[in-house]
Design a protein around this motif. Structure first.
Motif, PDB file in Angstrom:
ATOM      1  N   CYS A 124       0.831  -1.209   0.000  1.00 53.42           N
ATOM      2  CA  CYS A 124       0.000   0.000   0.000  1.00 53.42           C
ATOM      3  C   CYS A 124       0.864   1.258   0.000  1.00 53.42           C
ATOM      4  O   CYS A 124       0.601   2.211  -0.749  1.00 53.42           O
ATOM      5  CB  CYS A 124      -0.922   0.002   1.217  1.00 53.42           C
ATOM      6  N   ARG A 125       1.877   1.268   0.822  1.00 51.37           N
ATOM      7  CA  ARG A 125       2.771   2.429   0.899  1.00 51.37           C
ATOM      8  C   ARG A 125       3.500   2.668  -0.416  1.00 51.37           C
ATOM      9  O   ARG A 125       3.619   3.807  -0.885  1.00 51.37           O
ATOM     10  CB  ARG A 125       3.789   2.242   2.018  1.00 51.37           C
ATOM     11  N   ALA A 126       3.959   1.571  -1.021  1.00 52.82           N
ATOM     12  CA  ALA A 126       4.738   1.698  -2.254  1.00 52.82           C
ATOM     13  C   ALA A 126       3.881   2.225  -3.398  1.00 52.82           C
ATOM     14  O   ALA A 126       4.290   3.145  -4.120  1.00 52.82           O
ATOM     15  CB  ALA A 126       5.352   0.348  -2.629  1.00 52.82           C
ATOM     16  N   THR A 127       2.690   1.678  -3.556  1.00 51.08           N
ATOM     17  CA  THR A 127       1.863   2.068  -4.695  1.00 51.08           C
ATOM     18  C   THR A 127       1.214   3.434  -4.503  1.00 51.08           C
ATOM     19  O   THR A 127       0.632   3.972  -5.437  1.00 51.08           O
ATOM     20  CB  THR A 127       0.783   0.995  -4.957  1.00 51.08           C
ATOM     21  N   ALA A 128       1.307   3.993  -3.281  1.00 59.86           N
ATOM     22  CA  ALA A 128       0.758   5.320  -3.019  1.00 59.86           C
ATOM     23  C   ALA A 128       1.845   6.364  -2.760  1.00 59.86           C
ATOM     24  O   ALA A 128       1.537   7.504  -2.421  1.00 59.86           O
ATOM     25  CB  ALA A 128      -0.174   5.266  -1.814  1.00 59.86           C
ATOM     26  N   ALA A 129       3.117   5.991  -2.955  1.00 61.30           N
ATOM     27  CA  ALA A 129       4.221   6.909  -2.661  1.00 61.30           C
ATOM     28  C   ALA A 129       4.422   7.890  -3.804  1.00 61.30           C
ATOM     29  O   ALA A 129       5.443   7.885  -4.505  1.00 61.30           O
ATOM     30  CB  ALA A 129       5.507   6.115  -2.395  1.00 61.30           C
ATOM     31  N   ALA A 130       3.422   8.745  -4.003  1.00 66.05           N
ATOM     32  CA  ALA A 130       3.489   9.749  -5.063  1.00 66.05           C
ATOM     33  C   ALA A 130       4.509  10.818  -4.695  1.00 66.05           C
ATOM     34  O   ALA A 130       4.474  11.349  -3.584  1.00 66.05           O
ATOM     35  CB  ALA A 130       2.123  10.374  -5.273  1.00 66.05           C
ATOM     36  N   TRP A 162      14.258   0.601  -3.961  1.00 66.96           N
ATOM     37  CA  TRP A 162      13.387   1.744  -3.718  1.00 66.96           C
ATOM     38  C   TRP A 162      12.178   1.719  -4.649  1.00 66.96           C
ATOM     39  O   TRP A 162      12.305   1.400  -5.837  1.00 66.96           O
ATOM     40  CB  TRP A 162      14.149   3.050  -3.903  1.00 66.96           C
ATOM     41  N   HIS A 163      11.009   2.067  -4.089  1.00 61.74           N
ATOM     42  CA  HIS A 163       9.769   2.087  -4.866  1.00 61.74           C
ATOM     43  C   HIS A 163       9.031   3.403  -4.658  1.00 61.74           C
ATOM     44  O   HIS A 163       9.055   3.973  -3.562  1.00 61.74           O
ATOM     45  CB  HIS A 163       8.841   0.944  -4.428  1.00 61.74           C
ATOM     46  N   ILE A 164       8.371   3.860  -5.734  1.00 60.84           N
ATOM     47  CA  ILE A 164       7.438   4.980  -5.646  1.00 60.84           C
ATOM     48  C   ILE A 164       6.146   4.590  -6.363  1.00 60.84           C
ATOM     49  O   ILE A 164       6.050   3.504  -6.958  1.00 60.84           O
ATOM     50  CB  ILE A 164       8.015   6.280  -6.251  1.00 60.84           C
ATOM     51  N   ASP A 165       5.179   5.469  -6.327  1.00 57.58           N
ATOM     52  CA  ASP A 165       3.867   5.241  -6.929  1.00 57.58           C
ATOM     53  C   ASP A 165       3.987   4.840  -8.396  1.00 57.58           C
ATOM     54  O   ASP A 165       4.661   5.505  -9.185  1.00 57.58           O
ATOM     55  CB  ASP A 165       3.054   6.540  -6.793  1.00 57.58           C
ATOM     56  N   GLY A 166       3.303   3.771  -8.779  1.00 57.14           N
ATOM     57  CA  GLY A 166       3.319   3.319 -10.164  1.00 57.14           C
ATOM     58  C   GLY A 166       2.634   4.276 -11.114  1.00 57.14           C
ATOM     59  O   GLY A 166       2.811   4.191 -12.338  1.00 57.14           O
ATOM     60  N   GLY A 167       1.821   5.206 -10.566  1.00 56.63           N
ATOM     61  CA  GLY A 167       1.140   6.172 -11.411  1.00 56.63           C
ATOM     62  C   GLY A 167       2.063   7.168 -12.067  1.00 56.63           C
ATOM     63  O   GLY A 167       1.647   7.894 -12.977  1.00 56.63           O
ATOM     64  N   VAL A 168       3.322   7.226 -11.624  1.00 56.89           N
ATOM     65  CA  VAL A 168       4.298   8.122 -12.250  1.00 56.89           C
ATOM     66  C   VAL A 168       4.758   7.480 -13.558  1.00 56.89           C
ATOM     67  O   VAL A 168       5.692   6.691 -13.588  1.00 56.89           O
ATOM     68  CB  VAL A 168       5.501   8.384 -11.324  1.00 56.89           C
ATOM     69  N   GLY A 169       4.069   7.808 -14.617  1.00 55.63           N
ATOM     70  CA  GLY A 169       4.394   7.217 -15.912  1.00 55.63           C
ATOM     71  C   GLY A 169       3.414   6.141 -16.349  1.00 55.63           C
ATOM     72  O   GLY A 169       3.300   5.853 -17.542  1.00 55.63           O
ATOM     73  N   ASP A 170       2.701   5.539 -15.417  1.00 55.45           N
ATOM     74  CA  ASP A 170       1.702   4.517 -15.747  1.00 55.45           C
ATOM     75  C   ASP A 170       0.451   4.791 -14.920  1.00 55.45           C
ATOM     76  O   ASP A 170       0.033   3.974 -14.105  1.00 55.45           O
ATOM     77  CB  ASP A 170       2.245   3.109 -15.461  1.00 55.45           C
ATOM     78  N   ASN A 171      -0.151   5.944 -15.158  1.00 57.90           N
ATOM     79  CA  ASN A 171      -1.276   6.374 -14.342  1.00 57.90           C
ATOM     80  C   ASN A 171      -2.551   5.595 -14.645  1.00 57.90           C
ATOM     81  O   ASN A 171      -3.480   5.577 -13.844  1.00 57.90           O
ATOM     82  CB  ASN A 171      -1.532   7.874 -14.536  1.00 57.90           C
ATOM     83  N   ASN A 172      -2.600   4.968 -15.810  1.00 52.75           N
ATOM     84  CA  ASN A 172      -3.707   4.073 -16.162  1.00 52.75           C
ATOM     85  C   ASN A 172      -3.118   2.688 -16.394  1.00 52.75           C
ATOM     86  O   ASN A 172      -2.528   2.420 -17.436  1.00 52.75           O
ATOM     87  CB  ASN A 172      -4.415   4.580 -17.417  1.00 52.75           C
ATOM     88  N   PRO A 173      -3.273   1.769 -15.430  1.00 48.27           N
ATOM     89  CA  PRO A 173      -2.624   0.454 -15.530  1.00 48.27           C
ATOM     90  C   PRO A 173      -3.409  -0.570 -16.340  1.00 48.27           C
ATOM     91  O   PRO A 173      -3.113  -1.759 -16.284  1.00 48.27           O
ATOM     92  CB  PRO A 173      -2.537   0.016 -14.063  1.00 48.27           C
ATOM     93  N   SER A 174      -4.409  -0.128 -17.111  1.00 47.78           N
ATOM     94  CA  SER A 174      -5.297  -1.091 -17.781  1.00 47.78           C
ATOM     95  C   SER A 174      -4.558  -1.969 -18.791  1.00 47.78           C
ATOM     96  O   SER A 174      -4.880  -3.153 -18.941  1.00 47.78           O
ATOM     97  CB  SER A 174      -6.454  -0.362 -18.464  1.00 47.78           C
ATOM     98  N   THR A 175      -3.559  -1.426 -19.474  1.00 45.41           N
ATOM     99  CA  THR A 175      -2.810  -2.245 -20.441  1.00 45.41           C
ATOM    100  C   THR A 175      -2.021  -3.339 -19.726  1.00 45.41           C
ATOM    101  O   THR A 175      -1.985  -4.491 -20.182  1.00 45.41           O
ATOM    102  CB  THR A 175      -1.859  -1.368 -21.274  1.00 45.41           C
ATOM    103  N   HIS A 176      -1.412  -3.003 -18.602  1.00 48.01           N
ATOM    104  CA  HIS A 176      -0.701  -4.016 -17.815  1.00 48.01           C
ATOM    105  C   HIS A 176      -1.687  -5.066 -17.275  1.00 48.01           C
ATOM    106  O   HIS A 176      -1.379  -6.264 -17.245  1.00 48.01           O
ATOM    107  CB  HIS A 176       0.045  -3.364 -16.656  1.00 48.01           C
ATOM    108  N   ALA A 177      -2.866  -4.629 -16.858  1.00 46.18           N
ATOM    109  CA  ALA A 177      -3.881  -5.569 -16.375  1.00 46.18           C
ATOM    110  C   ALA A 177      -4.326  -6.500 -17.501  1.00 46.18           C
ATOM    111  O   ALA A 177      -4.530  -7.700 -17.282  1.00 46.18           O
ATOM    112  CB  ALA A 177      -5.082  -4.798 -15.815  1.00 46.18           C
ATOM    113  N   TRP A 178      -4.459  -5.945 -18.707  1.00 42.01           N
ATOM    114  CA  TRP A 178      -4.855  -6.773 -19.852  1.00 42.01           C
ATOM    115  C   TRP A 178      -3.791  -7.840 -20.141  1.00 42.01           C
ATOM    116  O   TRP A 178      -4.120  -9.012 -20.321  1.00 42.01           O
ATOM    117  CB  TRP A 178      -5.063  -5.899 -21.087  1.00 42.01           C
ATOM    118  N   ASN A 179      -2.534  -7.437 -20.183  1.00 39.38           N
ATOM    119  CA  ASN A 179      -1.456  -8.396 -20.452  1.00 39.38           C
ATOM    120  C   ASN A 179      -1.411  -9.485 -19.375  1.00 39.38           C
ATOM    121  O   ASN A 179      -1.213 -10.669 -19.676  1.00 39.38           O
ATOM    122  CB  ASN A 179      -0.117  -7.675 -20.507  1.00 39.38           C
TER     123      ASN A 179
END
Length: 430
Positions: free
Chosen positions: A141-147, A160-177
């Motif tokens: 939770c912390r990692a995926t919200a570390a904006a 080190w991890h930060i929010d995945g939304g930095v560059g992939d703000n819509n993860p639908s393509t990754h979810a599809w794959n």
């Protein structure tokens, strides 16, 4: 919350009120919000909703992100750990391991995803098994919200991890794959993704590259959080295999409102309510929560026929149900004795109210339409799209139930036999 802890929607809404009000407190300009406060808020949710260690979980910080039934179906035909429930995955951006190496999009999974001989592609992210994973729920939770600019980055297993939304703000393509590969086992390579439902948080107006340094800065910022390209790609993938695809996004209505796009991540505005004088009765008055009717957002512009009158009655009834649900969530989330807690009887939470009003308007009003396909002239009614989506989901669930009743029952149950829902109905092994 929905997938890993199997909380219902109302519980999630209540925790959203509590967590936002708790972590987005006034702080110094350009400083991060408290990561420690955020971590404690997450663990408090786990403590309350774990339900596997009654009467209350005492060690929520030790709960692994790996779910109880994490094995894939072909890893053991008679194993209680074979997946029979929903799967959960979140995205982060992981810092490169050494100089000259690029940062990568990293998928944290609650389940195994092994390489499929002959079916795997290079589009899926960091496949692997979670048998020995030590990743905790609060860490994911912390990692995926570390904006950036809001929370510090987090170190997990030496990276080190930060929010995945930095560059992939819509993860639908990754979810599809991910879903495309998981639908193929060593015994069946013909399954396909049946449906994708993508939920956005508002679409901003496009910025131009021309116009000076300010325009370039705005364009660069927009590019980091851009969502439409992934939306278009996923929709095209779904179209190629005749899968159902839905995208719901509270977009701006020109000259009326800006949708949800300008609601900031840390926005949690509130103002003190005016206290009405209560008549003296000799007893302490308890705060009262009365459901207030919401505005008639589903108003039909036609007049005169019986069907219209009936539709208006149904709309009013639906709106009153939603208003009652809002009042219930306020009561359940209220923290009258907690310093800095959620206190709807004392404060008017204007940000939450705005989000609710715009979302209701989007979901209920026939006047709120969007173009489902770029360049297509006819506008799709959002309310009709939501109903169609719900009907397809229900039909798919009934088909799964008919195809394999035992697996359907396992899907509906919590996988952990220690969960309170299973105490009087122990799940059988797969």
């Amino acid at each position: 919350m929905l997938g890993r802890l199997r909380m219902d929607v109302n519980d999630c809404i209540q925790q959203y009120f509590i967590i936002c009000n708790r972590i987005f407190r006034p702080h110094k300009y350009l400083s991060h919000y408290s990561a420690e406060r955020f971590e404690k808020a997450i663990n408090d949710v786990i403590k309350k909703h774990c339900k596997c260690h009654p009467p209350e979980c005492q060690h929520p910080h030790t709960h692994k992100f790996r779910q109880y039934d994490y094995l894939e179906r072909d890893e053991g035909d008679a194993n209680a750990y074979v997946n029979g429930t929903c799967k959960v995955a979140v995205l982060t951006q992981r810092k490169a391991h050494g100089k000259g190496q690029p940062d990568t999009v990293y998928m944290m999974r609650s389940y195994n995803h092994r390489w499929r001989q002959g079916h795997s592609t290079h589009s899926s992210l960091n496949r692997g098994q979670v048998d020995s994973s030590t990743l905790k729920i609060w860490e994911a939770c912390r990692a995926t919200a570390a904006a950036p600019l809001f929370f510090d980055k987090i170190l997990i297993e030496g990276r080190w991890h930060i929010d995945g939304g930095v560059g992939d703000n819509n993860p639908s393509t990754h979810a599809w794959n991910e879903a495309s590969e998981l639908s193929r086992t060593k015994n069946n390579g013909t399954n396909k993704v049946a449906m994708v439902v993508s939920i956005g948080t508002g679409m901003t107006e496009p910025y131009t590259k021309f116009g000076g340094l300010l325009s370039l800065a705005q364009y660069a910022r927009k590019a980091i959080t851009e969502t439409e390209k992934a939306h278009e790609n996923t929709r095209n993938f779904a179209h190629l295999v005749n899968a159902d695809y839905f995208r719901f996004d509270v977009r701006p209505i020109r000259e009326i409102h800006d949708g949800l796009s300008k609601t900031k991540l840390d926005e949690c505005k509130k103002k003190k309510k005016r206290q009405q004088k209560q008549p003296t009765t000799g007893q302490e008055q308890q705060p009262q929560h009365h459901p207030q009717p919401v505005p008639n957002l589903a108003k039909d512009e036609s007049h005169g026929d019986e069907s219209t009158v009936e539709n208006r009655e149904l709309a009013r009834e639906r709106e009153q149900i939603l208003a009652n649900m809002d009042a219930h969530n306020d009561i359940e989330a209220s923290q009258p004795g907690v310093k800095g807690g959620y206190k709807p009887e004392k404060y008017d939470y204007t940000t939450f109210r705005t989000i609710k009003r715009l979302t209701d308007d989007y979901c209920l009003s026939p006047r709120y339409s969007f173009l489902r396909h770029q360049g297509q002239q006819e506008a799709q009614n959002v309310k009709e799209e939501i109903n169609r989506c719900a009907c397809i989901l229900f039909d798919n669930s009934q088909r799964r139930k008919q195809d394999d009743a035992e697996r359907w029952q396992r899907f509906r149950r919590h996988p952990d036999p220690q969960h309170e829902a299973n105490q009087f109905n122990p799940p059988r092994e797969a």
